[in-house]
Structure formats: C-alpha cells, structure tokens
Design a protein around this motif. Sequence first.
Motif, PDB file in Angstrom:
ATOM      1  N   ALA A  69       0.762  -1.241   0.022  1.00  0.00           N
ATOM      2  CA  ALA A  69      -0.053   0.055   0.023  1.00  0.00           C
ATOM      3  C   ALA A  69       0.957   1.346   0.051  1.00  0.00           C
ATOM      4  O   ALA A  69       0.185   2.433  -0.215  1.00  0.00           O
ATOM      5  N   ILE A  70       2.152   1.209   0.201  1.00  0.00           N
ATOM      6  CA  ILE A  70       3.003   2.336   0.026  1.00  0.00           C
ATOM      7  C   ILE A  70       3.644   2.314  -1.040  1.00  0.00           C
ATOM      8  O   ILE A  70       4.117   1.522  -1.818  1.00  0.00           O
ATOM      9  N   GLY A  71       3.482   3.633  -1.732  1.00  0.00           N
ATOM     10  CA  GLY A  71       4.137   3.964  -3.096  1.00  0.00           C
ATOM     11  C   GLY A  71       5.003   5.016  -3.013  1.00  0.00           C
ATOM     12  O   GLY A  71       5.042   5.850  -2.095  1.00  0.00           O
ATOM     13  N   SER A  72       5.693   5.072  -4.290  1.00  0.00           N
ATOM     14  CA  SER A  72       6.683   6.422  -4.289  1.00  0.00           C
ATOM     15  C   SER A  72       6.491   6.735  -5.905  1.00  0.00           C
ATOM     16  O   SER A  72       6.216   5.937  -6.982  1.00  0.00           O
ATOM     17  N   ARG A  73       6.411   8.205  -6.074  1.00  0.00           N
ATOM     18  CA  ARG A  73       6.114   8.605  -7.320  1.00  0.00           C
ATOM     19  C   ARG A  73       7.412   8.850  -8.291  1.00  0.00           C
ATOM     20  O   ARG A  73       7.398   9.156  -9.391  1.00  0.00           O
ATOM     21  N   SER A  74       8.502   8.618  -7.660  1.00  0.00           N
ATOM     22  CA  SER A  74       9.782   8.454  -8.259  1.00  0.00           C
ATOM     23  C   SER A  74      10.433   6.931  -8.151  1.00  0.00           C
ATOM     24  O   SER A  74      10.269   6.460  -7.324  1.00  0.00           O
ATOM     25  N   THR A  75      11.192   6.563  -9.096  1.00  0.00           N
ATOM     26  CA  THR A  75      12.144   5.506  -8.987  1.00  0.00           C
ATOM     27  C   THR A  75      12.908   5.598  -7.798  1.00  0.00           C
ATOM     28  O   THR A  75      13.673   6.642  -7.781  1.00  0.00           O
ATOM     29  N   GLN A  76      13.109   4.261  -7.105  1.00  0.00           N
ATOM     30  CA  GLN A  76      13.766   4.202  -5.848  1.00  0.00           C
ATOM     31  C   GLN A  76      15.076   3.081  -6.038  1.00  0.00           C
ATOM     32  O   GLN A  76      14.832   2.251  -6.691  1.00  0.00           O
ATOM     33  N   ASP A  77      16.041   3.703  -5.318  1.00  0.00           N
ATOM     34  CA  ASP A  77      17.080   2.429  -5.311  1.00  0.00           C
ATOM     35  C   ASP A  77      16.714   1.733  -3.907  1.00  0.00           C
ATOM     36  O   ASP A  77      16.852   2.219  -2.879  1.00  0.00           O
ATOM     37  N   PHE A  78      16.376   0.386  -4.189  1.00  0.00           N
ATOM     38  CA  PHE A  78      15.952  -0.191  -2.910  1.00  0.00           C
ATOM     39  C   PHE A  78      17.294  -1.077  -2.367  1.00  0.00           C
ATOM     40  O   PHE A  78      17.075  -1.638  -1.373  1.00  0.00           O
ATOM     41  N   SER A  79      18.603  -0.945  -3.313  1.00  0.00           N
ATOM     42  CA  SER A  79      19.663  -1.875  -2.710  1.00  0.00           C
ATOM     43  C   SER A  79      20.007  -1.999  -1.185  1.00  0.00           C
ATOM     44  O   SER A  79      20.450  -2.721  -0.407  1.00  0.00           O
ATOM     45  N   LEU A  80      20.199  -0.647  -0.580  1.00  0.00           N
ATOM     46  CA  LEU A  80      20.589  -0.180   0.823  1.00  0.00           C
ATOM     47  C   LEU A  80      19.385  -1.195   1.644  1.00  0.00           C
ATOM     48  O   LEU A  80      19.798  -1.668   2.561  1.00  0.00           O
ATOM     49  N   ALA A  81      18.094  -0.856   1.484  1.00  0.00           N
ATOM     50  CA  ALA A  81      17.068  -1.139   2.116  1.00  0.00           C
ATOM     51  C   ALA A  81      17.264  -2.881   2.262  1.00  0.00           C
ATOM     52  O   ALA A  81      16.945  -3.558   3.305  1.00  0.00           O
ATOM     53  N   VAL A  82      17.341  -3.422   1.042  1.00  0.00           N
ATOM     54  CA  VAL A  82      17.330  -4.894   1.000  1.00  0.00           C
ATOM     55  C   VAL A  82      18.766  -5.440   1.858  1.00  0.00           C
ATOM     56  O   VAL A  82      18.645  -6.458   2.377  1.00  0.00           O
ATOM     57  N   LYS A  83      19.640  -4.684   1.641  1.00  0.00           N
ATOM     58  CA  LYS A  83      21.158  -5.139   2.485  1.00  0.00           C
ATOM     59  C   LYS A  83      20.804  -5.120   3.994  1.00  0.00           C
ATOM     60  O   LYS A  83      21.106  -5.706   4.643  1.00  0.00           O
TER      61      LYS A  83
END
Length: 289
Positions: A69-83
């Motif tokens: 349900a949480i969205g972002s209006r721009s492209t995000q870099d998920f790599s740090l969160a995944v790490k």
Amino acid sequence: MASFRKRHPANVPGVFFVDRTCIDCGACEWLAPETFADLNGLSRVTRQPANEKEHLRAIISLLSCPVGAIGSRSTQDFSLAVKNLPEQIDDDVLYCGYHSSKSYGAASYLIVRPQGNILVDSPRFAKPLVKRIEELGGIAWMFLTHKDDVAEHERFHRHFGCRRILHEADLTEDTCNVEILLKGDALQSPLPDVRIVPVSGHTAGSCCLLWKDTFLFTGDHLSWDPKKQALTAARATCWYDWSEQIRSMKRLSGLRFEWVLPGHGVRCHLPSFHMAQEMEKLTDHMASL
Ligand code: SF4
C-alpha cells in the motif's frame, strides 16, 4: 503495487504516499514514525522523509508493507534497504521486515545462533529476504507464537528444512504437519538455550519464547503502547479467553527479560527491574477491565 490514483487524501504531497488498500497493520508507523501515522484506521504520510536516514526507513516500510500500500512517485534505489533486512535489533536478534498479509502484517524475527538459527513467526517468502537469511546461516528451527502468524511457514520449512514448533492447542489444518508440538501450560525447553512459556489467552495455544533471559518474543500476547508509554495487551483482539490471558500474564511476570518483541504492535527495551514493574502495572490494569 500501490496506486497513486487510490492514494489516501490525507497524505502530505511529495514522493511517498499510502493508498486505500492499507490494512492498518501499523508496521510503517513504528518503522518510520517520522513519516507515517494512523488516521481513522488507515495509515498515511504525515511528513515526507527529510534526510537519508528517514528516506531509508520509508523504503524499508515500503518493502515491508504486507499489501504493497506504500508507493513512491519516483524510481527508488532499494539496494540499501534490501541489504539492511534482516535488521539487527540487539546482539544476535534481528527483525526480518517483509511482513506477510497472511499474518495480517505481523513482524517476525531471526535469532542467529551457532547451534542453528531460529525464525520467530513467518515473514513473506520474499526472494531478497530468503537470500539474506541463507547468507546468515539459514533456519534450523521455526518457532510459531500462535496460529495467526504462521503465514508462509510451509515454504520456509521446505526451503530451509527447518523444524517447526507450535502449541498443540493452536494446530489447524494448515499446520497439522509441524514437527514439534508443545503441550500444556508449563514452561518448556525444546532447545537447551530456549525457554518457551505457554500464554493461553489471545489464542488457546499462544506461546512466548524467552532467549538469554533478555529477549521475549510475544506474538500477540503483549506489546508496548508508545502513547501511554506502558505495556499493553489488547482485549479487543483477545480471540480465546481474557481471564486466561490475565493468568498467563501473571505467570510471565515471574520471568526476567528486557525486550518485548511482539508480532503486532511496538517493541520495547527496558532494564529488567523496570520491565518487572511495567508487567505488574499491566496485570493490575488487565484485571480492572
Ligand atoms: S505497513 Fe502498509 S498495511 Fe501496514 S499500516 Fe503501513 S501502509 Fe498500512
């Protein structure tokens, strides 16, 4: 995936938003309280992240939201969160993130130990999380606090070969093949360094896991109310028996611990003497309801 067209009108303008598919599990509100808050049973963005740390917390919330349900209006870099997931809480105790809608967005935890890691309740079987858990040594045991938070236990069992632990009073068709069944209401130790306390009440077979006399994994039996700054147990979500839950809480009061790590609700860390005082206050309060 969140839809901007379905966004909650109370979101502040900006990159992040919450849409109307939110199930009010509360996870984003304690993961990133500077960004998300509840309004009449739906979460929304109250302030856009103002720095890198807040931005990372918002991304972790986005990844962990059980219903996207949480969205972002721009492209995000998920790599740090995944790490960063699983994320260290203290010592060898980690929070998994990636909540599952099958457990109504309950939190799950990983205890990293040389004798084999223990997964407490089931997160979503998300590939990045599974890979990180593999890197951390896999899962030898899976402790299920109660029948509502078992989510994708079968997939974790098949992938990691972990042995599952659940109280017999909470067995369902879905969990009838678990490997280790707990019985009765006495404190038990299926593993030498682990104590399990049956805490019937929220469900008939609810149990807490105590590790190192420090970390108490409580399922939906007990959590922290940040507004009242007090321990809390929810009568409205007591599905089995409130009197039983009070009795279970009194039994728990006799144990020493510093952390309350719940499935739903907010975790807390207090010195053990302070925790004992809070437990006493809570049992008195529960009896007055
Ligand atoms: S994590 Fe998702 S479902 Fe849970 S409260 Fe936040 S937006 Fe709603």
